[in-house]
Design a protein around this motif. Sequence first.
Motif, PDB file in Angstrom:
ATOM      1  N   TYR A 198       5.652   3.480  30.479  1.00 21.94           N
ATOM      2  CA  TYR A 198       4.873   4.690  31.062  1.00 21.94           C
ATOM      3  C   TYR A 198       3.559   5.084  30.297  1.00 21.94           C
ATOM      4  CZ  TYR A 198       9.812   4.858  30.781  1.00 21.94           C
ATOM      5  OH  TYR A 198      11.971   5.019  31.283  1.00 21.94           O
ATOM      6  N   ASN A 248      10.739  -1.412  30.034  1.00 24.92           N
ATOM      7  CA  ASN A 248      10.254  -0.821  30.950  1.00 24.92           C
ATOM      8  C   ASN A 248       8.788  -0.036  29.679  1.00 24.92           C
ATOM      9  OD1 ASN A 248      12.493  -0.452  32.227  1.00 24.92           O
ATOM     10  ND2 ASN A 248      12.936   0.600  31.316  1.00 24.92           N
ATOM     11  N   PRO A 277       4.694  11.702  30.640  1.00 26.79           N
ATOM     12  CA  PRO A 277       4.827   9.833  30.537  1.00 26.79           C
ATOM     13  C   PRO A 277       4.872  10.218  32.572  1.00 26.79           C
ATOM     14  CG  PRO A 277       5.882  10.743  28.370  1.00 26.79           C
ATOM     15  CD  PRO A 277       5.996  12.476  29.896  1.00 26.79           C
ATOM     16  N   TYR A 324       3.476   3.023  27.063  1.00 25.95           N
ATOM     17  CA  TYR A 324       4.404   3.321  26.568  1.00 25.95           C
ATOM     18  C   TYR A 324       5.393   1.727  26.734  1.00 25.95           C
ATOM     19  CZ  TYR A 324       3.358   7.582  23.371  1.00 25.95           C
ATOM     20  OH  TYR A 324       2.644   8.306  22.763  1.00 25.95           O
ATOM     21  N   GLN A 335       9.290   0.472  26.805  1.00 23.19           N
ATOM     22  CA  GLN A 335      10.342   1.127  25.919  1.00 23.19           C
ATOM     23  C   GLN A 335      11.702  -0.026  26.750  1.00 23.19           C
ATOM     24  OE1 GLN A 335      11.983   3.551  29.217  1.00 23.19           O
ATOM     25  NE2 GLN A 335      13.508   4.992  28.108  1.00 23.19           N
ATOM     26  N   GLN A 394       5.406   2.342  19.568  1.00 25.76           N
ATOM     27  CA  GLN A 394       4.499   2.994  19.600  1.00 25.76           C
ATOM     28  C   GLN A 394       3.210   4.356  19.769  1.00 25.76           C
ATOM     29  OE1 GLN A 394       4.502   0.560  18.519  1.00 25.76           O
ATOM     30  NE2 GLN A 394       1.900  -0.124  17.975  1.00 25.76           N
ATOM     31  N   GLN A 444       0.931   7.920  29.474  1.00 29.13           N
ATOM     32  CA  GLN A 444       0.556   9.157  29.600  1.00 29.13           C
ATOM     33  C   GLN A 444      -0.654   9.720  29.143  1.00 29.13           C
ATOM     34  OE1 GLN A 444       2.291  10.422  25.594  1.00 29.13           O
ATOM     35  NE2 GLN A 444       3.103  12.147  27.408  1.00 29.13           N
ATOM     36  N   PHE A 485      11.213   3.490  21.910  1.00 30.65           N
ATOM     37  CA  PHE A 485       9.546   3.590  22.859  1.00 30.65           C
ATOM     38  C   PHE A 485       9.519   2.933  21.727  1.00 30.65           C
ATOM     39  CE2 PHE A 485       9.852   5.903  25.979  1.00 30.65           C
ATOM     40  CZ  PHE A 485      11.170   6.829  26.722  1.00 30.65           C
TER      41      PHE A 485
END
Lengths: 117, 106
Positions: free
Chosen positions: B36, B34, B44, B87, B89, B99, B38, B97
């Motif tokens: 995300y 996945n 996120p 990110y 994941q 970094q 942010q 996750f």
Amino acid sequence: QVQLVQSGAEVKKPGASVKISCKASGYSFTTYSIHWVRQAPGQGLEWMGWVSAGNGDTKYSQNFQGRVTITRATSATTVYMELSSLRSEDTAVYYCARHSQWAYDIWGQGTMVTVSS
Amino acid sequence: DIQMTQSPSSLSAFVGDRVTITCRASQSVSNYLNWYQQKPGKAPKLLIFAESTLPSGVPSRFSGSGSGTHFTLTISSLQPEDFATYYCQQSYSSYTFGQGTKLEIK
């Protein structure tokens, strides 16, 4: 609308515990699990653990094993995350997030926890 | 534990550029990958799940690909609102996750 609303910021002394709440609304609470993720200042995301809102099953990251407890109150559609034996490195924003089959589709707004003497 | 490594850690680009971010897993995560986005001071936001599926409301300029241990997030034409941290994941075995990759305006 579907949302997760978290409790407010906390300031704690080293060695204390903190308990944060995450209230769900707008969906069938028991259908999903709720996860907790934290983010130290300027750092990345760290998974802490989850609770099944349906049956209360939990799983925790090894990094927090023994210090974190995640519970839920079904009637209140609320999930709680308690972290004990706090140290300065636990200063972070703590997020709850709804896990929808694959990923976290809904997030809480975050709760800042500051650990300082 | 499965380790996730993103590259680059930071990236500068112009509005309109095509950008690719890479995420590598220390072992196969199948397609349980996945992405995300942010923005500063915000939670996120889910961008892509199951390696390449966009949730409702995510613009089609975002795309994901890969499988096993190597994944990419591509933004086909950067918009001002895309400057953020991204990110990856994995949700194949527990949850980990990357970094993060900070995407800045040039």
